[in-house]
Write a protein that holds these residues in place. Structure first.
Motif, PDB file in Angstrom:
ATOM      1  N   PHE A 150       0.850  -1.179   0.000  1.00 35.43           N
ATOM      2  CA  PHE A 150       0.000   0.000   0.000  1.00 35.43           C
ATOM      3  C   PHE A 150       0.889   1.233   0.000  1.00 35.43           C
ATOM      4  O   PHE A 150       1.962   1.232   0.612  1.00 35.43           O
ATOM      5  N   ASP A 151       0.428   2.279  -0.681  1.00 39.34           N
ATOM      6  CA  ASP A 151       1.089   3.574  -0.622  1.00 39.34           C
ATOM      7  C   ASP A 151       0.312   4.436   0.361  1.00 39.34           C
ATOM      8  O   ASP A 151      -0.923   4.496   0.306  1.00 39.34           O
ATOM      9  N   SER A 152       1.042   5.061   1.246  1.00 39.59           N
ATOM     10  CA  SER A 152       0.416   5.844   2.297  1.00 39.59           C
ATOM     11  C   SER A 152       1.022   7.240   2.330  1.00 39.59           C
ATOM     12  O   SER A 152       2.214   7.418   2.074  1.00 39.59           O
ATOM     13  N   VAL A 153       0.192   8.229   2.652  1.00 35.32           N
ATOM     14  CA  VAL A 153       0.653   9.599   2.829  1.00 35.32           C
ATOM     15  C   VAL A 153       0.192  10.041   4.215  1.00 35.32           C
ATOM     16  O   VAL A 153      -0.984   9.924   4.552  1.00 35.32           O
ATOM     17  N   VAL A 154       1.133  10.546   5.013  1.00 36.71           N
ATOM     18  CA  VAL A 154       0.817  10.973   6.370  1.00 36.71           C
ATOM     19  C   VAL A 154       1.594  12.255   6.680  1.00 36.71           C
ATOM     20  O   VAL A 154       2.732  12.406   6.250  1.00 36.71           O
ATOM     21  N   VAL A 155       0.931  13.178   7.373  1.00 39.80           N
ATOM     22  CA  VAL A 155       1.578  14.430   7.774  1.00 39.80           C
ATOM     23  C   VAL A 155       1.815  14.388   9.276  1.00 39.80           C
ATOM     24  O   VAL A 155       0.917  14.058  10.047  1.00 39.80           O
ATOM     25  N   VAL A 156       3.032  14.742   9.668  1.00 43.21           N
ATOM     26  CA  VAL A 156       3.415  14.777  11.082  1.00 43.21           C
ATOM     27  C   VAL A 156       3.792  16.211  11.438  1.00 43.21           C
ATOM     28  O   VAL A 156       4.611  16.839  10.759  1.00 43.21           O
ATOM     29  N   GLN A 157       3.176  16.715  12.518  1.00 42.90           N
ATOM     30  CA  GLN A 157       3.510  18.028  13.054  1.00 42.90           C
ATOM     31  C   GLN A 157       3.926  17.825  14.507  1.00 42.90           C
ATOM     32  O   GLN A 157       3.089  17.851  15.411  1.00 42.90           O
ATOM     33  N   PRO A 158       5.225  17.595  14.729  1.00 42.17           N
ATOM     34  CA  PRO A 158       5.702  17.233  16.067  1.00 42.17           C
ATOM     35  C   PRO A 158       5.381  18.265  17.150  1.00 42.17           C
ATOM     36  O   PRO A 158       5.080  17.895  18.271  1.00 42.17           O
ATOM     37  N   TRP A 159       5.440  19.545  16.811  1.00 36.79           N
ATOM     38  CA  TRP A 159       5.206  20.577  17.823  1.00 36.79           C
ATOM     39  C   TRP A 159       3.747  20.592  18.289  1.00 36.79           C
ATOM     40  O   TRP A 159       3.437  21.099  19.357  1.00 36.79           O
ATOM     41  N   LEU A 160       2.832  20.012  17.491  1.00 42.00           N
ATOM     42  CA  LEU A 160       1.424  19.901  17.878  1.00 42.00           C
ATOM     43  C   LEU A 160       1.081  18.496  18.372  1.00 42.00           C
ATOM     44  O   LEU A 160      -0.074  18.225  18.689  1.00 42.00           O
ATOM     45  N   HIS A 161       2.085  17.620  18.368  1.00 39.71           N
ATOM     46  CA  HIS A 161       1.864  16.199  18.701  1.00 39.71           C
ATOM     47  C   HIS A 161       0.753  15.635  17.810  1.00 39.71           C
ATOM     48  O   HIS A 161      -0.169  14.980  18.285  1.00 39.71           O
ATOM     49  N   SER A 162       0.866  15.910  16.514  1.00 37.08           N
ATOM     50  CA  SER A 162      -0.192  15.580  15.565  1.00 37.08           C
ATOM     51  C   SER A 162       0.333  14.699  14.433  1.00 37.08           C
ATOM     52  O   SER A 162       1.409  14.938  13.898  1.00 37.08           O
ATOM     53  N   LYS A 163      -0.480  13.691  14.091  1.00 43.72           N
ATOM     54  CA  LYS A 163      -0.243  12.854  12.910  1.00 43.72           C
ATOM     55  C   LYS A 163      -1.588  12.717  12.219  1.00 43.72           C
ATOM     56  O   LYS A 163      -2.614  12.541  12.872  1.00 43.72           O
ATOM     57  N   LYS A 164      -1.590  12.802  10.899  1.00 40.52           N
ATOM     58  CA  LYS A 164      -2.843  12.652  10.164  1.00 40.52           C
ATOM     59  C   LYS A 164      -2.609  11.828   8.897  1.00 40.52           C
ATOM     60  O   LYS A 164      -1.765  12.170   8.072  1.00 40.52           O
ATOM     61  N   LEU A 165      -3.354  10.750   8.776  1.00 34.29           N
ATOM     62  CA  LEU A 165      -3.294   9.907   7.585  1.00 34.29           C
ATOM     63  C   LEU A 165      -4.094  10.588   6.482  1.00 34.29           C
ATOM     64  O   LEU A 165      -5.285  10.870   6.647  1.00 34.29           O
ATOM     65  N   LEU A 166      -3.435  10.871   5.357  1.00 36.68           N
ATOM     66  CA  LEU A 166      -4.092  11.534   4.230  1.00 36.68           C
ATOM     67  C   LEU A 166      -4.514  10.556   3.147  1.00 36.68           C
ATOM     68  O   LEU A 166      -5.458  10.820   2.410  1.00 36.68           O
ATOM     69  N   GLY A 167      -3.783   9.455   3.021  1.00 39.86           N
ATOM     70  CA  GLY A 167      -4.102   8.493   1.976  1.00 39.86           C
ATOM     71  C   GLY A 167      -3.530   7.128   2.270  1.00 39.86           C
ATOM     72  O   GLY A 167      -2.468   7.008   2.904  1.00 39.86           O
ATOM     73  N   PHE A 168      -4.267   6.101   1.839  1.00 41.80           N
ATOM     74  CA  PHE A 168      -3.822   4.720   2.021  1.00 41.80           C
ATOM     75  C   PHE A 168      -4.434   3.922   0.880  1.00 41.80           C
ATOM     76  O   PHE A 168      -5.609   3.584   0.908  1.00 41.80           O
ATOM     77  N   THR A 169      -3.621   3.682  -0.152  1.00 43.93           N
ATOM     78  CA  THR A 169      -4.162   3.043  -1.356  1.00 43.93           C
ATOM     79  C   THR A 169      -3.320   1.829  -1.745  1.00 43.93           C
ATOM     80  O   THR A 169      -2.093   1.846  -1.610  1.00 43.93           O
ATOM     81  N   PRO A 170      -4.000   0.793  -2.237  1.00 45.61           N
ATOM     82  CA  PRO A 170      -3.242  -0.402  -2.669  1.00 45.61           C
ATOM     83  C   PRO A 170      -2.406  -0.110  -3.904  1.00 45.61           C
ATOM     84  O   PRO A 170      -2.792   0.695  -4.758  1.00 45.61           O
ATOM     85  N   VAL A 171      -1.259  -0.745  -3.980  1.00 45.33           N
ATOM     86  CA  VAL A 171      -0.372  -0.615  -5.129  1.00 45.33           C
ATOM     87  C   VAL A 171      -0.844  -1.634  -6.169  1.00 45.33           C
ATOM     88  O   VAL A 171      -1.004  -2.811  -5.857  1.00 45.33           O
ATOM     89  N   ALA A 172      -1.064  -1.151  -7.387  1.00 44.34           N
ATOM     90  CA  ALA A 172      -1.561  -2.032  -8.441  1.00 44.34           C
ATOM     91  C   ALA A 172      -0.562  -3.141  -8.767  1.00 44.34           C
ATOM     92  O   ALA A 172      -0.912  -4.316  -8.817  1.00 44.34           O
ATOM     93  N   THR A 173       0.699  -2.775  -8.973  1.00 48.42           N
ATOM     94  CA  THR A 173       1.731  -3.741  -9.261  1.00 48.42           C
ATOM     95  C   THR A 173       2.811  -3.628  -8.183  1.00 48.42           C
ATOM     96  O   THR A 173       3.609  -2.696  -8.244  1.00 48.42           O
ATOM     97  N   PRO A 174       2.795  -4.523  -7.209  1.00 49.33           N
ATOM     98  CA  PRO A 174       3.788  -4.378  -6.143  1.00 49.33           C
ATOM     99  C   PRO A 174       5.208  -4.562  -6.646  1.00 49.33           C
ATOM    100  O   PRO A 174       5.491  -5.483  -7.411  1.00 49.33           O
ATOM    101  N   ILE A 175       6.089  -3.665  -6.226  1.00 55.82           N
ATOM    102  CA  ILE A 175       7.504  -3.750  -6.560  1.00 55.82           C
ATOM    103  C   ILE A 175       8.238  -3.928  -5.246  1.00 55.82           C
ATOM    104  O   ILE A 175       8.171  -3.085  -4.376  1.00 55.82           O
ATOM    105  N   TYR A 176       8.924  -5.033  -5.097  1.00 59.81           N
ATOM    106  CA  TYR A 176       9.590  -5.315  -3.825  1.00 59.81           C
ATOM    107  C   TYR A 176      10.969  -4.821  -3.912  1.00 59.81           C
ATOM    108  O   TYR A 176      11.899  -4.782  -4.009  1.00 59.81           O
TER     109      TYR A 176
END
Length: 143
Positions: free
Chosen positions: A117-143
């Motif tokens: 899966f490809d994931s996008v997440v934003v971390v703001q350490p000074w706010l103690h914040s994490k937010k998941l923006l995207g989580f999508t399956p990879v069509a053709t996995p490349i190891y």
């Protein structure tokens, strides 16, 4: 006096000649506002924990969506058997209002098979914040 002046001028030119190629190399390797690779992803505990967080958040989002009657039949199996984090395979980061991470995550599906899966997440350490923006399956996995 002119010998001292000449010596200082030559020394100055020598310093500039040595420093300039190094500065140019550094400038070329870092693109302002662009993505950069995160080194040592496999052994980077922070990145691995961030990948685990992404999978957990995805599973929670899937559970909360089961309140929709139309989706219960489709997602019932997925909610009862959520995805299991395996490892982060690769990671890139970008400086935004915090750090935006682009992670390629390997998970184990309920049937025991692995999937990327490809994931996008934003971390703001000074706010103690994490937010998941995207989580999508990879069509053709490349190891």
């Amino acid at each position: 006096m002119s010998k001292v002046s000449l010596s200082l001028s030559l020394l100055g030119l020598l310093v500039i000649a040595v420093v300039t190629p190094t500065a140019n190399a550094i400038r070329k390797s870092v693109v302002v506002g662009g993505k950069s690779d995160v080194p040592n992803v496999q052994t980077n505990k922070e990145i691995q924990e961030l990948g685990r967080y992404c999978v957990e958040q995805f599973n929670l989002q899937e559970q909360s969506e089961t309140g929709n009657v139309a989706s219960i039949e489709k997602k019932e199996t997925a909610v009862l058997n959520p995805l299991t984090f395996s490892r982060v395979v690769s990671a890139q980061q970008k400086v935004v209002a915090g750090l935006k991470y682009y992670l390629r995550i390997e998970v184990t599906q309920p049937d025991g098979t692995s999937r990327m899966f490809d994931s996008v997440v934003v971390v703001q350490p000074w706010l103690h914040s994490k937010k998941l923006l995207g989580f999508t399956p990879v069509a053709t996995p490349i190891y």
